[in-house]
Enzyme design. Structure first.
Site, PDB file in Angstrom:
ATOM      1  N   LYS A 114       8.087  26.696 -13.965  1.00  0.00           N
ATOM      2  CA  LYS A 114       8.846  27.050 -12.872  1.00  0.00           C
ATOM      3  C   LYS A 114       9.585  25.868 -12.331  1.00  0.00           C
ATOM      4  CE  LYS A 114       7.022  29.431  -9.484  1.00  0.00           C
ATOM      5  NZ  LYS A 114       6.191  29.964  -8.447  1.00  0.00           N
ATOM      6  N   LYS A 126      -1.210  23.398  -8.010  1.00  0.00           N
ATOM      7  CA  LYS A 126      -1.413  24.472  -6.825  1.00  0.00           C
ATOM      8  C   LYS A 126      -2.801  24.133  -6.102  1.00  0.00           C
ATOM      9  CE  LYS A 126       0.364  28.297  -5.506  1.00  0.00           C
ATOM     10  NZ  LYS A 126       1.817  28.850  -5.573  1.00  0.00           N
ATOM     11  N   ASP A 166       2.095  29.139   0.589  1.00  0.00           N
ATOM     12  CA  ASP A 166       1.753  30.313  -0.433  1.00  0.00           C
ATOM     13  C   ASP A 166       1.267  31.362   0.309  1.00  0.00           C
ATOM     14  OD1 ASP A 166       2.227  30.886  -3.447  1.00  0.00           O
ATOM     15  OD2 ASP A 166       0.185  31.822  -2.884  1.00  0.00           O
ATOM     16  N   THR A 209      12.587  31.569  -1.117  1.00  0.00           N
ATOM     17  CA  THR A 209      12.037  32.512  -2.219  1.00  0.00           C
ATOM     18  C   THR A 209      12.829  33.633  -2.345  1.00  0.00           C
ATOM     19  OG1 THR A 209      10.435  31.124  -1.753  1.00  0.00           O
ATOM     20  CG2 THR A 209      10.162  32.915  -3.466  1.00  0.00           C
ATOM     21  N   ASN A 240       6.431  36.430   3.444  1.00  0.00           N
ATOM     22  CA  ASN A 240       7.578  35.548   3.501  1.00  0.00           C
ATOM     23  C   ASN A 240       8.480  35.834   2.497  1.00  0.00           C
ATOM     24  OD1 ASN A 240       8.675  32.942   1.987  1.00  0.00           O
ATOM     25  ND2 ASN A 240       8.733  32.759   4.181  1.00  0.00           N
TER      26      ASN A 240
END
Ligand code: NDP
Ligand code: 2IT
Length: 444
Positions: A114, A126, A166, A209, A240
């Protein structure tokens, strides 16, 4: 057995009980077959695939914290620094009781490709914890975040590894973590993104996003002779990504008629009322059951089922494997012609194949939801130059990045005789840049 299959088998054997990680690796490697076949000898000699599926580093740590009653709790924290061939590790922190090492590895692995697709210099990583933020007081969230970063601070830095939000991690959590990082190190640096606007955050990061997802969908539809205006959309989730996907979909003239949370889903034939949704989720941190109080004509349904709502475009924006083969069949039966992933890996492999086989335009998350991390990279740039750009400036850059991503993967798919297969296109385009950088930098 071919090189791709050997490495998939190796990953399953070496990483038992990590089904999400196996799934992510399988999806990527299987769609790289054409590239791997063309370079097999070189890649094998360099063990390129073995190196790309092995994280550079996996950090697992204890996170003790005290609740409002004085009770001590212990959670597990993770940071997987997967690959920094093209830039510092970059990726979010997930706070959810389902978090385990395999989930963080799948997310970190996806993040490599990504981040490469964004065209910006960011590597893949992550992290997160099995901490459940639901129902916790502000003081308990502060206690957890302080403890979490008191260990993690050793491994992150503005040029080393830059975490962000996240699931379960938003501006409040990033603020608490940033404060503690600064207190321990004495450094005022852009070590986290998604910061508040008064202390180094970027305009548009909150919306990025969801907005990016719609910019991508708009371009994908345009290039397939379709238009988003006037279309009916179903979004899953109400966090979100979902909220700002709904907002941009409405701005582009579509109507979003349903969204969900982990307990149930709402159907609002007149279109989801965004002000109500924001108040419920962003201000009150409440459940979707509240929605009916704002919109008496809407329907609330317990459980799964958001994909049974008839739509032209489906945008899964909640979590992994939330859209399965049965859901895919229902969507196709109801005339859905495009599915774009706002979440990471929300569609199972079988569902993806079914959608593609039935002519649905399918945009994989690593391309369609890259607007969040891309805007995080723009936040890093602004922090480095100690300047803040305007909303319009960042939004224009985000839009251009999403358009570029679409064409980049569309071209890659065409180059490998897979025109219209955006999964193949995204994985090849993301992989090529990382592979070249890895091979140019020796063996690590
Ligand atoms: P939020 O925490 O803001 O919202 C998550 C939403 O998904 C909530 O509505 C939540 O419902 C629902 N959800 C979460 N877990 C589950 C589950 N196990 N089953 C059903 N519903 C669930 O997270 P985000 O919106 O930030 O993230 C959503 C997805 O998008 C994730 O896959 C994330 O990795 C991905 N993503 C996020 C980016 C970002 O910038 N934030 C960037 C790119 C991808 P409930 O409130 O009931 O838990
Ligand atoms: O999955 C993702 O791309 C994110 N959660 C955003 C990561 C980031 O660094 O902004």
């Amino acid at each position: 057995m071919g090189y791709v299959d050997e490495v998939i088998e190796l990953v399953v054997k070496k990483n038992p009980a990590e089904p999400e990680f196996h799934q992510a690796v399988k999806e990527v490697l299987e769609s790289l077959r054409a590239v791997v076949d063309a370079n097999e000898e070189k890649y094998r000699k360099e063990a390129l695939l073995e190196r790309i599926v092995e994280p550079d580093r996996q950090i697992k740590f204890k996170v003790p914290w005290v609740d409002d009653k004085g009770q001590v709790h212990v959670n597990t924290g993770y940071r997987v620094q997967f690959n920094n061939a093209i830039g510092p590790y970059k990726g979010g922190l997930r706070l959810h009781p389902s978090v385990n090492l395999g989930i963080i590895k799948f997310l970190g692995f996806e993040q490599i490709f990504k981040n490469s697709l964004t065209g910006l210099p960011i590597g893949g990583g992550k992290g997160g914890s099995d901490f459940d933020p639901k129902g916790k007081s502000d003081r308990e969230i502060l206690a957890f975040c302080t403890s979490f970063i008191t260990e993690l601070y050793k491994y992150i830095g503005k040029d080393m590894d830059v975490p962000a939000g996240d699931i379960g991690t938003g501006a409040r959590e990033i603020g608490y973590m940033f404060g503690q990082y600064k207190k321990i190190t004495g450094n005022y640096e852009g070590v986290l993104t998604g910061k508040g606007l008064t202390y180094g955050g970027s305009l548009v990061r909150t919306e990025a996003t969801g907005y990016g997802l719609l910019y991508f969908v708009e371009e994908m539809l345009k290039c397939n002779g379709k238009d988003i205006s006037g279309k009916t959309v179903v979004v899953s989730g109400s966090g979100n990504v979902a909220i700002y996907a709904i907002q941009k979909a409405h701005q582009l003239g579509a109507k979003v008629v349903a969204c969900s949370d982990s307990n149930g889903w709402v159907y609002d034939a007149e279109g989801i009322d965004l002000a109500a949704l924001k108040e419920i989720k962003e201000v009150n941190r409440a459940r979707l059951t509240e929605y009916k109080k704002y919109r008496p004509n809407s329907e609330y349904h317990e459980g799964r089922g958001v994909w049974t709502v008839k739509c032209d475009i489906a945008l899964p924006c909640a979590t992994q494997n939330e859209l399965d083969l049965e859901d895919a069949k229902t969507l196709v039966k109801n005339g859905c012609f495009a599915v774009a992933e706002g979440a990471n890996m929300p569609t199972t492999l079988e569902a993806t194949q079914y959608l593609q086989a039935n002519g649905v335009l399918f945009a994989p998350g690593k391309a369609a939801n890259a607007g969040g991390v891309a805007t995080s990279a723009l936040e890093m740039t602004q922090n480095s130059e100690r300047l803040s750009w305007t909303f319009e400036e960042v939004d224009a850059k985000l839009k251009q990045i999403m358009i570029n991503i679409f064409h980049n993967l569309d071209d890659a798919a065409k180059r490998y005789n897979a025109a219209g297969n955006y999964v193949v296109g995204a994985n090849i385009a993301g992989f090529e840049k990382v592979a070249n950088a890895m091979m140019a930098q020796g063996i690590y």
